[in-house]
Design a protein around this motif. Structure first.
Motif, PDB file in Angstrom:
ATOM      1  N   LYS A   1      21.803  36.761  54.569  1.00  0.00           N
ATOM      2  CA  LYS A   1      23.216  36.940  54.912  1.00  0.00           C
ATOM      3  C   LYS A   1      23.694  38.386  54.938  1.00  0.00           C
ATOM      4  N   LEU A   2      22.794  39.362  55.042  1.00  0.00           N
ATOM      5  CA  LEU A   2      23.246  40.750  55.097  1.00  0.00           C
ATOM      6  C   LEU A   2      24.057  40.988  56.365  1.00  0.00           C
ATOM      7  N   GLU A   3      25.096  41.832  56.241  1.00  0.00           N
ATOM      8  CA  GLU A   3      25.944  42.146  57.388  1.00  0.00           C
ATOM      9  C   GLU A   3      26.041  43.641  57.658  1.00  0.00           C
ATOM     10  N   SER A   4      25.374  44.469  56.844  1.00  0.00           N
ATOM     11  CA  SER A   4      25.484  45.908  57.057  1.00  0.00           C
ATOM     12  C   SER A   4      24.346  46.637  56.369  1.00  0.00           C
ATOM     13  N   ALA A   5      24.163  47.894  56.761  1.00  0.00           N
ATOM     14  CA  ALA A   5      23.181  48.739  56.094  1.00  0.00           C
ATOM     15  C   ALA A   5      23.589  49.015  54.656  1.00  0.00           C
ATOM     16  N   ALA A   6      24.895  49.070  54.379  1.00  0.00           N
ATOM     17  CA  ALA A   6      25.357  49.305  53.010  1.00  0.00           C
ATOM     18  C   ALA A   6      24.912  48.176  52.086  1.00  0.00           C
ATOM     19  N   GLU A   7      24.883  46.949  52.589  1.00  0.00           N
ATOM     20  CA  GLU A   7      24.422  45.830  51.777  1.00  0.00           C
ATOM     21  C   GLU A   7      22.930  45.942  51.504  1.00  0.00           C
ATOM     22  N   ALA A   8      22.169  46.429  52.485  1.00  0.00           N
ATOM     23  CA  ALA A   8      20.745  46.676  52.274  1.00  0.00           C
ATOM     24  C   ALA A   8      20.543  47.802  51.263  1.00  0.00           C
ATOM     25  N   ARG A   9      21.372  48.836  51.357  1.00  0.00           N
ATOM     26  CA  ARG A   9      21.267  49.962  50.417  1.00  0.00           C
ATOM     27  C   ARG A   9      21.510  49.490  48.983  1.00  0.00           C
ATOM     28  N   LEU A  10      22.442  48.573  48.809  1.00  0.00           N
ATOM     29  CA  LEU A  10      22.708  48.059  47.469  1.00  0.00           C
ATOM     30  C   LEU A  10      21.485  47.331  46.922  1.00  0.00           C
ATOM     31  N   TRP A  11      20.847  46.514  47.747  1.00  0.00           N
ATOM     32  CA  TRP A  11      19.622  45.850  47.300  1.00  0.00           C
ATOM     33  C   TRP A  11      18.552  46.880  46.947  1.00  0.00           C
ATOM     34  N   ASP A  12      18.428  47.932  47.743  1.00  0.00           N
ATOM     35  CA  ASP A  12      17.436  48.959  47.456  1.00  0.00           C
ATOM     36  C   ASP A  12      17.699  49.600  46.095  1.00  0.00           C
ATOM     37  N   GLN A  13      18.957  49.824  45.797  1.00  0.00           N
ATOM     38  CA  GLN A  13      19.304  50.385  44.490  1.00  0.00           C
ATOM     39  C   GLN A  13      18.987  49.407  43.362  1.00  0.00           C
ATOM     40  N   VAL A  14      19.228  48.124  43.596  1.00  0.00           N
ATOM     41  CA  VAL A  14      18.873  47.103  42.608  1.00  0.00           C
ATOM     42  C   VAL A  14      17.365  47.117  42.358  1.00  0.00           C
ATOM     43  N   PHE A  15      16.588  47.221  43.428  1.00  0.00           N
ATOM     44  CA  PHE A  15      15.133  47.238  43.279  1.00  0.00           C
ATOM     45  C   PHE A  15      14.671  48.456  42.474  1.00  0.00           C
ATOM     46  N   THR A  16      15.185  49.619  42.807  1.00  0.00           N
ATOM     47  CA  THR A  16      14.777  50.838  42.109  1.00  0.00           C
ATOM     48  C   THR A  16      15.158  50.769  40.628  1.00  0.00           C
ATOM     49  N   PHE A  17      16.367  50.309  40.345  1.00  0.00           N
ATOM     50  CA  PHE A  17      16.798  50.148  38.957  1.00  0.00           C
ATOM     51  C   PHE A  17      15.874  49.189  38.212  1.00  0.00           C
TER      52      PHE A  17
END
Length: 541
Positions: free
Chosen positions: A227-243
């Motif tokens: 259900k992603l709708e933007s690159a910002a939503e993907a960026r948030l997941w990337d930050q979750v993964f790195t954390f």
């Protein structure tokens, strides 16, 4: 029963307590360490999640006011830069030619692990009704399946166990950013509580309990992101993964994601999504059914060419679907990512050989088209379809694990191509009746705890039910008529609903009356709820 876990906080902490409103004997999963990890993720990312959901609403309002989705000129530099690539395929994801999808209850999990597919999409989202029993039970199935201890005995006494010597790589799909988990509350210093994010609860429990076991088995913690709708939503997941990698002591890039391109908004930022997740992404998937729902929802008030005919006419060869899948393949291969095809809804029948034959023919044609177009793999919803799908991909791929190296410079998809909704076909009485029938029967199944239902020899999940109810809403509010001459207004819809409901078998424990009320709310109401699962979860589960 309620579990309360008080946290050891720092001056910058704002979550002081985690409350579980239903433990379901889940002490093995809801350990203090796991709950603290859930809290840490929310402490770090809950505000950003709130912000991206607000941004979603702003963009939807723009579309409602007549602004079409478009390729963002401000991120053109990402699309035009030829130098960047995503990470190479992770262990266990080099060959994804056949992926089986399905819920995570013990029986379905065992069937998936024994299926012979390359990948199992372990679905905690559209194929799972998010009862607390399913949320926790699915996590337990995954944990035991990863460790080789999963068994199940049916009420009839049939025993199920994992017997395959080589099981599929597991890619778990958590719930989307918009969904909450109402059994988990997070309390702050002022004594205020908020519900946890369903996405972060699903992700946290799976990653926390299984990452090291998966790595030890030669694979890793892999996720399908819906259900992603933007690159910002993907960026948030990337930050979750790195954390998470830092928190669990994992090497950067160990966590991998495949993003479902299943909204019209995401179709216009595929490269940006790949870029934001470039250290953690394996590919994109053409989530066809949610994509159709997204288009209906986005343009629900436009009228004219934006109103689509019966669902049976919405094939993968109509112009806008063809443009979407061609762009997905070209985009993925340009950046070194895999392109995974969607799920044909046809399923075989044990009782009717003719139905099975038609299903196999339809699936073979669908997968032949995908493999020929350059997809690296595809989805099936039933183990009986795996060999049919594999044969079509074997014919194209041969011994190669994928066809990432096959570039598609011939593909030049424009905004107009993605928005070309010219589609042959009509709105018919049968189409109205089918949509009402599917919506009622699927919601009855969902409310009883089953999120993937075989209806009329098709596998229906939340996405296909969304299409059914969104079409009903759009046809009614845009004052359409059926080919047979019936105006699609509330009296007509109520008449068909009454007829359909009267033909449905009733039994102890059915939720048909609740399902009918829900259909009236999400399809017959003044406004179209953004997702039918929101009121269904809030008010009925």
């Amino acid at each position: 029963m309620t579990i309360m876990m008080d946290r050891t906080t720092t001056p910058t902490s704002w979550i002081t307590r985690v409350e579980i409103l239903h433990d379901d004997h889940a002490e093995d999963l809801l350990t203090p360490e796991a709950l603290d990890f859930i809290a840490a993720l929310h402490e770090k990312f809950a505000c950003e999640r709130d912000a991206i959901l607000s941004e979603r609403q702003r963009r939807r309002t723009e579309v409602d006011n007549g602004r079409d989705p478009r390729f963002d000129p401000e991120t053109a530099w990402i699309r035009e830069d030829p130098s960047w690539q995503v990470a190479p395929p992770a262990p266990g994801l080099e060959d994804r030619r056949v992926e089986i999808t399905g819920p995570t209850d013990p029986k379905m999990a065992i069937n998936a692990l024994n299926s012979g597919a390359n990948v199992w999409l372990a679905d905690q989202e559209d194929a799972t009704s998010p009862t607390w029993q399913n949320v926790i039970g699915g996590q337990r199935s995954l944990r035991e399946g990863i460790r080789g201890t999963l068994t199940y005995t049916s009420p009839e006494g049939k025993h199920y166990a994992v017997t395959a010597t080589e099981t599929p790589t597991i890619v778990m799909r958590p719930r989307g950013w918009h969904l909450v988990e109402k059994h988990v509350r997070l309390w702050n210093r002022e004594g205020d509580a908020r519900l946890a994010s369903g996405s972060l609860v699903d992700f946290a429990l799976y990653a926390f309990h299984n990452s090291r076991a998966l790595i030890a088995a030669g694979r890793g913690p892999y996720f399908y992101l819906p259900k992603l709708e933007s690159a910002a939503e993907a960026r948030l997941w990337d930050q979750v993964f790195t954390f998470t990698e830092d928190h669990l002591g994992l090497e950067h890039g160990t966590i991998r994601a495949t993003v479902l391109i299943e909204t019209i908004q995401a179709a216009f930022c595929m490269e940006e999504i790949l870029y934001e997740l470039r250290d953690h992404i394996s590919g994109l998937n053409a989530g066809r059914w949610d994509y159709l729902f997204s288009i209906i929802k986005a343009f629900r008030t436009r009228g004219g060419r934006w109103v689509l005919p019966d669902r049976s006419n919405l094939t993968m060869t109509v112009p806008f679907m063809r443009a979407y899948t061609e762009l997905l393949v070209a985009t993925c291969h340009k950046r070194g990512a895999m392109a995974i095809g969607g799920m044909s809804a046809f399923i075989p029948s044990r009782r009717d050989p003719e139905i099975t034959e038609r299903a196999l023919e339809a699936v073979a044609a669908d997968k032949r088209r995908e493999a020929t177009d350059g997809f690296d793999g595809t989805w099936v919803a039933h183990p009986g379809l795996i060999e049919t799908a594999r044969a079509e991909f074997d014919e194209v791929l041969g011994w190669a694990p994928n066809q990432i190296g096959r570039q598609r410079p011939d593909v030049q998809v424009t905004q107009a191509d993605l928005l070309n909704l010219d589609c042959p076909g009509e709105i018919t009485d049968a189409g109205v009746r089918q949509n009402i029938s599917v919506a009622i029967r699927y919601l009855d199944s969902w409310l009883r705890g089953t999120g993937a239902a075989a209806l009329d020899n098709l596998m229906e999940d939340a996405a296909t039910a969304e299409i059914a109810r969104a079409q009903l809403w759009q046809w009614r509010t845009q004052e359409r008529a059926t080919a047979e001459g019936h105006r699609i207004d509330l009296p007509y819809l109520e008449e068909v609903l009454t007829e359909v409901a009267g033909q449905l078998p009733r039994g102890e424990g059915d939720r048909i009356d609740d399902a009918i009320d829900l259909v009236r709310e999400v399809a017959f109401g003044e406004t179209l709820p953004t997702f039918l699962t929101l009121p269904a979860y809030a008010n009925y589960l």
